[in-house]
Write an enzyme that holds these catalytic residues in place. Structure first.
Site, PDB file in Angstrom:
ATOM      1  N   GLU A  36       0.877  -1.165   0.000  1.00  0.00           N
ATOM      2  CA  GLU A  36       0.000   0.000   0.000  1.00  0.00           C
ATOM      3  C   GLU A  36       0.916   1.217   0.000  1.00  0.00           C
ATOM      4  OE1 GLU A  36      -2.731   0.308   3.308  1.00  0.00           O
ATOM      5  OE2 GLU A  36      -3.455   2.263   2.578  1.00  0.00           O
ATOM      6  N   ARG A 262       5.842 -13.146   9.474  1.00  0.00           N
ATOM      7  CA  ARG A 262       6.444 -11.823   9.292  1.00  0.00           C
ATOM      8  C   ARG A 262       7.848 -11.811   9.868  1.00  0.00           C
ATOM      9  NH1 ARG A 262       2.582  -7.594   8.593  1.00  0.00           N
ATOM     10  NH2 ARG A 262       3.950  -5.983   9.378  1.00  0.00           N
ATOM     11  N   LYS A 272       4.619   0.404   9.458  1.00  0.00           N
ATOM     12  CA  LYS A 272       4.624   1.724   8.829  1.00  0.00           C
ATOM     13  C   LYS A 272       4.027   2.788   9.730  1.00  0.00           C
ATOM     14  CE  LYS A 272       3.256   0.026   4.740  1.00  0.00           C
ATOM     15  NZ  LYS A 272       2.627  -0.008   3.433  1.00  0.00           N
TER      16      LYS A 272
END
Ligand code: ATP
Ligand code: MG
Length: 557
Positions: A36, A262, A272
């Protein structure tokens, strides 16, 4: 590409792909990396990039770079550009396969209309708070929305008017009709579209409704003919919904979502949202601050793309969540730089030495290897003269036992030069600060070796005072004082754990003269100190600024 060092290991994803190929489920493999554009990429994304692009490369397939730009307001074109630069820098190429979710908005809308017509979606008038209340909890089932039984005609009409911008944000949502009693909360009539009245960086004000991630993502994958949609583990519980949308819409392609764990790194935040906070609160100088775990931060600090790829290969791919020691990343870079970095001498905090028995005005050039690990890199010549600098921390007037560096009466080696012995300490009379040392050298020890077999234990780096070039040097340490800044208890915020010594700026450093012509992109080993390179942003010919990429060893190792 130049990844000879990156042994390619197998993993559970490759096993699945191998079987799919054997079963002729696919002819070619198509993966995607779907960021994104709402921030800069971090080292966690590097793992996802290496997996997705790496698998495509290994199987001769393709990997799409797709911007998941379904959330206007947080996304912008600066982020899009930074992401492209970072993926390219890491050594990957999407060729013509660059996509934007926003290019599919029309198709996504049509699919939503289809779901309404199939009786699988409805327009809900509950407010966001009410929706939350109706959703239930992990232990209690949810309740049907009172609007779930609207007629198809009414749903179509309202949805079209949502699209036309007739309603305010929050007034309606389009929701899937699945099961409010599902043990998986994601399946409890999740939202498909919401009203957002914001400019989109690519579609401007064309749209007033935007698709939710779960709905958009599976459609993007299906429309692009992705074969394996590889994502991190937090999407596992979303997979039933991913499959539900594609089944209900009976899409031509139905990609297989596979999750992997992850990356978590000690002393590092990888989110982020938190990185944006660091940037906005000015705790760092920007996304590319050399202390940031962003790709652009590592790049500016002096990490190489190869070391990051090797690191990603070493940590492997599994479904077990774990915390990786940040020193493993450092280790990968040191291994590489030890082989490739030219050696030089630099004194960060200079203390002057006068060699009293060395002739006034004389200078000579001493030969040294550019890199003893690689004789092919040749030799360099280092000037020597009567006045030199050593590191202040390499002299103690009243040393503890087993101190092998310089102290009064003690003999040490100057690397590549001679043995010297300290005879006198000169102080400023007022402050009593040490201003210089007087030493004698032994001319019989040229090159730093004694012909009579006499041994010294200390070897110091040094630079000739009159030849030295000045520079600013910036030392970096972990940004956080706690190994896991993601799990902080009580009222503390992670700002309480910011390391006050994460950056140290030293001016007036003295460097070997060749470094006046140091090139951007050359990573040097400063003897005994670590790996350094010119800061690509702040250094100039007139004002050299070196970043310490890494010390030679980790403090706690
Ligand atoms: P963050 O949680 O840091 O905000 P994100 O997941 O929201 O990141 P996206 O832009 O959605 O960021 O991520 C793009 C891809 O990168 C996703 O497929 C996601 O699975 C992957 N990814 C993000 N963080 C990590 C990580 N720490 N380790 C491995 N993959 C990651
Ligand atoms: Mg995300």
């Amino acid at each position: 590409m130049e990844n000879n060092n990156e042994a390619v290991n197998s993993n559970f994803i490759k096993t699945i792909i191998d079987n799919d190929l054997k079963d002729k489920k696919h002819n070619t493999i198509v993966t995607r990396f779907p960021p994104e554009p709402n921030g800069f990429l971090h080292i966690g994304h590097a793992k996802a990039i290496c997996i997705n692009f790496g698998i495509a490369r290994e199987y001769g397939g393709t990997c799409h770079l797709r911007f998941d730009d379904t959330n206007p307001g947080k996304e912008n074109i600066e982020y899009v550009e930074s992401i492209k630069e970072d993926v390219r820098w890491l050594g990957f190429d999407w060729q013509e396969n660059i996509f934007f979710a926003s290019d599919y908005f029309e198709q996504m809308y049509d699919c939503a209309v289809q779901l309404i017509k199939q009786g699988k979606a409805f327009v809900c008038s509950l407010s966001p708070e009410e929706i939350r209340e109706y959703r239930g909890t992990l232990t209690d089932p949810g309740r049907d929305s009172p609007y779930k039984n609207r007629s198809i005609e009414e749903n179509l009409d309202l949805f079209e008017r949502m699209k036309a911008g007739e309603f305010d944000e929050g007034k309606y949502t389009l929701r899937a009709k699945i099961d409010m009693a599902s043990p998986n909360i994601n399946m409890r009539d999740p939202a498909i579209y919401r009203i957002i009245k914001k400019e989109h960086h690519r579609t401007s004000d064309k749209w007033h409704i935007y698709p939710m991630y779960d709905y958009a993502h599976c459609l993007e994958d299906a429309l692009e003919g992705i074969t394996h949609s590889l994502c991190s583990l937090e999407f596992e519980d979303h997979r039933p919904l991913y499959d539900w949308f594609l089944d209900e819409l009976n899409t031509e392609h139905h990609p297989q979502q596979i999750e992997f764990s992850r990356l978590n790194l000690t002393y590092t935040v990888l989110s982020k949202r938190k990185l944006i906070e660091l940037v906005e609160s000015k705790l760092v100088s920007g996304w590319d601050d050399p202390r940031m775990p962003t790709i652009s931060g590592y790049r500016r600090r002096g990490f190489t793309p190869e070391s990051i790829r090797v690191f990603c290969e070493k940590i492997g791919v599994s479904r077990a969540n774990s915390m990786v020691d940040v020193n493993l990343l450092n280790f990968c870079l040191r291994e590489e730089l030890n082989k490739s970095a030219p050696r030089v001498m630099a004194v960060l905090r200079p203390l002057k030495i006068i060699i009293t028995n060395y002739p006034e005005g004389k200078e000579e050039y001493l030969e040294a290897d550019v890199n003893p690990e690689d004789p092919g890199m040749g030799k360099r010549m280092i000037p020597f003269s009567k006045e030199i600098y050593i590191e202040r921390s390499d002299f103690i007037e009243d040393p503890p036992k087993k101190y092998f560096r310089l102290s009064p009466g003690k003999e040490v080696r100057l690397n590549h030069a001679w043995y010297i012995t300290c005879e006198k300490v000169v102080r400023n009379e007022e402050t009593s600060e040490i201003i210089e040392l007087h030493c004698i050298y032994d001319p019989e020890t040229k090159g730093g070796w004694s012909s009579d077999g006499r041994k010294v234990k200390g070897s110091l780096h040094w630079v000739s005072a009159k030849h030295a070039v000045d520079a600013e040097v910036r030392l970096y340490n972990n940004l956080f004082t706690t190994a896991n800044p993601n799990e902080i208890d009580g009222d503390a915020t992670y700002n309480d754990y910011i390391n006050p010594d994460s950056i140290e700026i030293i001016k007036g450093c003295k460097l070997e003269p060749d470094l006046a012509d140091a090139k951007i992109n050359v990573r040097y080993q400063f003897l005994r100190l670590g790996y350094y390179w010119l800061d690509p942003k702040d250094s100039s010919k007139e004002n050299l600024v070196f970043n310490r990429i890494l010390s030679l060893r980790d403090k706690w190792s």
